[in-house]
Design an enzyme around this catalytic site. Structure first.
Site, PDB file in Angstrom:
ATOM      1  N   GLU A   1     -21.876  -9.815   1.304  1.00 36.85           N
ATOM      2  CA  GLU A   1     -20.663 -10.570   1.682  1.00 36.85           C
ATOM      3  C   GLU A   1     -20.416 -11.697   0.681  1.00 36.85           C
ATOM      4  O   GLU A   1     -19.278 -11.954   0.283  1.00 36.85           O
ATOM      5  CB  GLU A   1     -20.779 -11.132   3.106  1.00 36.85           C
ATOM      6  CG  GLU A   1     -20.896 -10.094   4.202  1.00 36.85           C
ATOM      7  CD  GLU A   1     -19.796  -9.035   4.175  1.00 36.85           C
ATOM      8  OE1 GLU A   1     -18.656  -9.357   3.810  1.00 36.85           O
ATOM      9  OE2 GLU A   1     -20.092  -7.867   4.500  1.00 36.85           O
TER      10      GLU A   1
ATOM     11  N   TRP B   1     -18.756 -10.254  -2.183  1.00 32.07           N
ATOM     12  CA  TRP B   1     -17.316 -10.000  -2.023  1.00 32.07           C
ATOM     13  C   TRP B   1     -16.527 -11.225  -2.492  1.00 32.07           C
ATOM     14  O   TRP B   1     -15.450 -11.125  -3.068  1.00 32.07           O
ATOM     15  CB  TRP B   1     -16.962  -9.670  -0.566  1.00 32.07           C
ATOM     16  CG  TRP B   1     -17.068  -8.202  -0.258  1.00 32.07           C
ATOM     17  CD1 TRP B   1     -18.087  -7.591   0.407  1.00 32.07           C
ATOM     18  CD2 TRP B   1     -16.129  -7.163  -0.605  1.00 32.07           C
ATOM     19  NE1 TRP B   1     -17.839  -6.236   0.498  1.00 32.07           N
ATOM     20  CE2 TRP B   1     -16.640  -5.942  -0.119  1.00 32.07           C
ATOM     21  CE3 TRP B   1     -14.908  -7.147  -1.278  1.00 32.07           C
ATOM     22  CZ2 TRP B   1     -15.979  -4.727  -0.283  1.00 32.07           C
ATOM     23  CZ3 TRP B   1     -14.239  -5.925  -1.438  1.00 32.07           C
ATOM     24  CH2 TRP B   1     -14.780  -4.746  -0.946  1.00 32.07           C
TER      25      TRP B   1
ATOM     26  N   TRP C   1       9.193  -3.077   3.047  1.00 35.10           N
ATOM     27  CA  TRP C   1       8.769  -3.993   4.112  1.00 35.10           C
ATOM     28  C   TRP C   1       9.948  -4.312   5.007  1.00 35.10           C
ATOM     29  O   TRP C   1      11.103  -4.316   4.542  1.00 35.10           O
ATOM     30  CB  TRP C   1       8.229  -5.292   3.512  1.00 35.10           C
ATOM     31  CG  TRP C   1       7.048  -5.100   2.610  1.00 35.10           C
ATOM     32  CD1 TRP C   1       7.030  -5.261   1.256  1.00 35.10           C
ATOM     33  CD2 TRP C   1       5.711  -4.723   2.984  1.00 35.10           C
ATOM     34  NE1 TRP C   1       5.766  -5.012   0.764  1.00 35.10           N
ATOM     35  CE2 TRP C   1       4.937  -4.677   1.799  1.00 35.10           C
ATOM     36  CE3 TRP C   1       5.092  -4.423   4.192  1.00 35.10           C
ATOM     37  CZ2 TRP C   1       3.589  -4.343   1.796  1.00 35.10           C
ATOM     38  CZ3 TRP C   1       3.746  -4.091   4.188  1.00 35.10           C
ATOM     39  CH2 TRP C   1       3.018  -4.049   3.005  1.00 35.10           C
TER      40      TRP C   1
ATOM     41  N   ASN D   1     -13.999 -12.673  10.852  1.00 36.47           N
ATOM     42  CA  ASN D   1     -13.590 -11.689   9.845  1.00 36.47           C
ATOM     43  C   ASN D   1     -13.065 -10.385  10.445  1.00 36.47           C
ATOM     44  O   ASN D   1     -12.051  -9.847  10.000  1.00 36.47           O
ATOM     45  CB  ASN D   1     -14.757 -11.386   8.906  1.00 36.47           C
ATOM     46  CG  ASN D   1     -14.357 -10.392   7.830  1.00 36.47           C
ATOM     47  OD1 ASN D   1     -13.433 -10.637   7.056  1.00 36.47           O
ATOM     48  ND2 ASN D   1     -15.024  -9.242   7.803  1.00 36.47           N
TER      49      ASN D   1
ATOM     50  N   TRP E   1       2.632  -8.337   3.330  1.00 35.87           N
ATOM     51  CA  TRP E   1       1.343  -9.044   3.413  1.00 35.87           C
ATOM     52  C   TRP E   1       1.438 -10.486   2.922  1.00 35.87           C
ATOM     53  O   TRP E   1       0.677 -11.352   3.353  1.00 35.87           O
ATOM     54  CB  TRP E   1       0.256  -8.280   2.640  1.00 35.87           C
ATOM     55  CG  TRP E   1       0.495  -8.136   1.153  1.00 35.87           C
ATOM     56  CD1 TRP E   1       1.111  -7.107   0.528  1.00 35.87           C
ATOM     57  CD2 TRP E   1       0.110  -9.049   0.112  1.00 35.87           C
ATOM     58  NE1 TRP E   1       1.147  -7.304  -0.831  1.00 35.87           N
ATOM     59  CE2 TRP E   1       0.540  -8.487  -1.118  1.00 35.87           C
ATOM     60  CE3 TRP E   1      -0.558 -10.273   0.097  1.00 35.87           C
ATOM     61  CZ2 TRP E   1       0.328  -9.119  -2.353  1.00 35.87           C
ATOM     62  CZ3 TRP E   1      -0.766 -10.899  -1.134  1.00 35.87           C
ATOM     63  CH2 TRP E   1      -0.327 -10.325  -2.337  1.00 35.87           C
TER      64      TRP E   1
ATOM     65  N   TRP F   1      -6.031  -9.976   1.722  1.00 35.48           N
ATOM     66  CA  TRP F   1      -4.740  -9.474   2.221  1.00 35.48           C
ATOM     67  C   TRP F   1      -4.340  -8.205   1.487  1.00 35.48           C
ATOM     68  O   TRP F   1      -3.867  -7.241   2.091  1.00 35.48           O
ATOM     69  CB  TRP F   1      -3.654 -10.547   2.105  1.00 35.48           C
ATOM     70  CG  TRP F   1      -3.615 -11.400   3.333  1.00 35.48           C
ATOM     71  CD1 TRP F   1      -4.203 -12.617   3.500  1.00 35.48           C
ATOM     72  CD2 TRP F   1      -3.011 -11.075   4.603  1.00 35.48           C
ATOM     73  NE1 TRP F   1      -3.995 -13.083   4.778  1.00 35.48           N
ATOM     74  CE2 TRP F   1      -3.266 -12.160   5.472  1.00 35.48           C
ATOM     75  CE3 TRP F   1      -2.282 -10.005   5.080  1.00 35.48           C
ATOM     76  CZ2 TRP F   1      -2.811 -12.186   6.797  1.00 35.48           C
ATOM     77  CZ3 TRP F   1      -1.838 -10.024   6.405  1.00 35.48           C
ATOM     78  CH2 TRP F   1      -2.101 -11.109   7.252  1.00 35.48           C
TER      79      TRP F   1
END
Ligand SMILES: Cc1cc2nc3c(=O)[nH]c(=O)nc-3n(C[C@H](O)[C@H](O)[C@H](O)COP(=O)(O)OP(=O)(O)OC[C@H]3O[C@@H](n4cnc5c(N)ncnc54)[C@H](O)[C@@H]3O)c2cc1C
Length: 485
Positions: free
Chosen positions: A281, A284, A312, A347, A365, A388
């Site tokens: 993590e 990341w 969108w 998360n 987004w 995102w």
């Protein structure tokens, strides 16, 4: 730490996203030079549209207050354009050395380059060091010299097979502060008006911004969270996650300190998978920083250009329902209300709430990223933008667009006893677990018994999950057809 010293040379340490004294290589370098002039600049001019959001400002206020205390009240605070303030202060005080830890947001990189050039013209040496990444972006490249776009090889081949992260360093000894302040317009922390937005974050009494808060937080995590982290981290009520992200964002703790305190604890863990998962993590975060470093437009444009053809929807009412936690989808609403009340969201729930916005509501987004930017105490340009894009399917190594979370079954799976959802959506507390995540399907007598009237005491769903899922899949097919071959 003392106030007076025979040392005559002066160094300015510019605190940015390194609001700590321990494991701060640039601060340590400044102290070696001579007397220390520690400064912080709230630079809302160069940040443009990426200036700090309201919740981060709330955190920053308390973090600066804690830092100033550790520095015996010697932190000099400025508000304005750092490209003007810093060279002027160096000139006024006759400083020959300025130190800082590197930042990686595009606007900060551009600004810092300009300041570096200006300071060098003034004969001032700049010492910049790495205080916030385990591996800097240029240290993790593929064999052909290009950056990774896929996480697993980035981590396994690039990070783990590269040089080990440096060991943390201690708080510098014998800091002597300069009384030389220059004539520039320093302000107080209160003058920055960081608490002026309408946040109700105080409802979360657990947050303790600052270096000590971060150290207490990691100790708590090592004692209570890491064992069972691998499985528990997906369950918001399990409290197995570290909650270190806001501390990491402002550098109240370094990833090096976290990495090595975990490694030190490793022998106490029954299985290596908890440690492996947690380190992954952290990686990341490194991956997000690498993505932002090599794609300066990551916060504003789709990494996969085919998504430029995605249609969108503009739907202000639906967007507001999402922002305020009134979509009628309990697991999503719980997350959005947690965000508003605490400046944080777990998360797993971030993934589900974000997916609901971009897929079921088909809202861009970037709208979601903007809302999170303002509401999260850990709002971080690299992590927020990359995450995102990951959820939307348009990022590097992203979840495919056609994989669409069902927020009702996600709730059943990851909040099986409903503790998290009932906490943030108390008007549904009386529902049995069976109907908690899909009250619109509950028999009338069950709703009556729980005192719920849909669209009166709690919203009916603003979209049908099945049809909105299909609508998203159709739009995805359209996008593929529209893009030029
Ligand atoms: C839509 C969306 C937006 C997000 N926005 C942000 C953001 O603005 N700032 C932010 O720090 N994180 C963001 N994340 C990533 C992640 O949700 C948080 O880092 C994590 O929830 C923080 O909780 P923790 O410290 O308890 O994490 P832990 O599980 O304890 O993990 C430890 C640390 O690893 C890093 N980390 C964990 N997961 C991720 C991840 N998926 N991506 C990158 N780093 C990670 C964080 O620095 C975190 O503090 C976002 C995720 C999503 C899905």
């Amino acid at each position: 730490m003392t106030d007076s010293s025979s040392k005559s040379a002066l160094a300015i340490h510019w605190f940015r996203q390194d609001l700590r004294l321990s494991d701060n290589p640039a601060l340590t370098a400044a102290v070696k030079v001579g007397k220390l002039l520690p400064i912080y600049i709230l630079d809302d001019q160069n940040s443009g549209e990426h200036k700090m959001g309201g919740a981060s400002r709330w955190w920053l206020h308390y973090s600066l207050t804690a830092l100033n205390k550790s520095l015996q009240g010697k932190l000099r605070v400025f508000h304005g354009d750092a490209t003007e303030i810093l060279p002027r202060l160096a000139q006024e005080t006759g400083t020959k050395t300025v130190t800082w830890n590197r930042c990686y947001e595009p606007w900060r990189i551009n600004r810092d380059k300009k300041i570096l050039t200006d300071l060098e013209h003034l004969g001032v040496e700049v010492i910049s060091t790495n205080g916030s990444l385990l591996w800097e972006p240029w240290d993790v490249l593929k064999a052909d010299g290009t950056p990774y776009r896929v996480f697993t090889p980035f981590y396994r081949k690039g990070c783990l097979k590269g040089t080990a992260p440096r060991k943390p360093i201690k708080v510098p000894e014998n800091i002597t502060f300069s009384d030389d302040k220059g004539t520039g317009a320093a302000v107080t922390i209160s003058d920055l008006s960081l608490l002026s937005s309408n946040w109700d974050i105080k409802k979360s009494p657990d947050w303790v911004p600052g270096e000590k808060g971060a150290q207490d937080r990691i100790r708590y995590f090592l004692d209570n969270g890491i064992k069972g982290y691998n499985k528990g981290r997906d369950f918001p009520a399990a409290e197995k996650c570290s909650n270190l992200s806001p501390h990491l964002h402002l550098g109240e703790i370094s990833p090096h300190q976290i990495w090595y305190s975990l490694a030190f604890q490793a022998h106490l863990l029954e299985s290596g998978e908890d440690l492996d998962q947690f380190q992954m993590e952290l990686a990341w975060r490194e991956f997000s920083y690498s993505l932002l470093f090599y794609n300066a437009d990551l916060p504003d444009t789709n990494l996969q250009k085919k998504f430029d053809y995605f249609q969108w929807r503009k739907d202000e009412t639906a967007l507001q329902a999402w922002q305020t936690g009134n979509t009628g989808i309990p697991f999503v609403d719980a997350g959005m209300r947690e965000l508003w009340q605490t400046g944080f969201m777990h998360n797993r729930v971030r993934m589900v709430a974000a997916s609901f916005l971009v897929k079921n509501l088909m809202i861009d987004w970037k709208e979601g990223a903007r809302w999170f930017w303002d509401c999260l105490v850990d709002a971080d340009l690299a992590n927020n933008s990359a995450s995102w894009q990951w959820v939307a399917g348009c990022g590097a190594d992203a979840a495919p667009y056609f994989r669409i979370f069902n927020p009702a079954t996600q709730g059943v799976r990851f909040d099986p006893k409903g503790e998290y959802t009932r906490k943030y959506v108390p008007e549904l507390a009386g529902l049995p677990d069976k109907w908690l995540f899909n009250p619109w399907e509950a028999p009338k007598e069950v709703l009556d018994a729980a005192g719920i009237v849909l669209d009166e005491t709690y919203p009916a769903p603003i979209v049908d999950l099945k049809t909105s899922r299909q609508r998203a899949l159709d739009a995805f097919s359209d996008m593929k057809e529209k893009q030029p071959s």
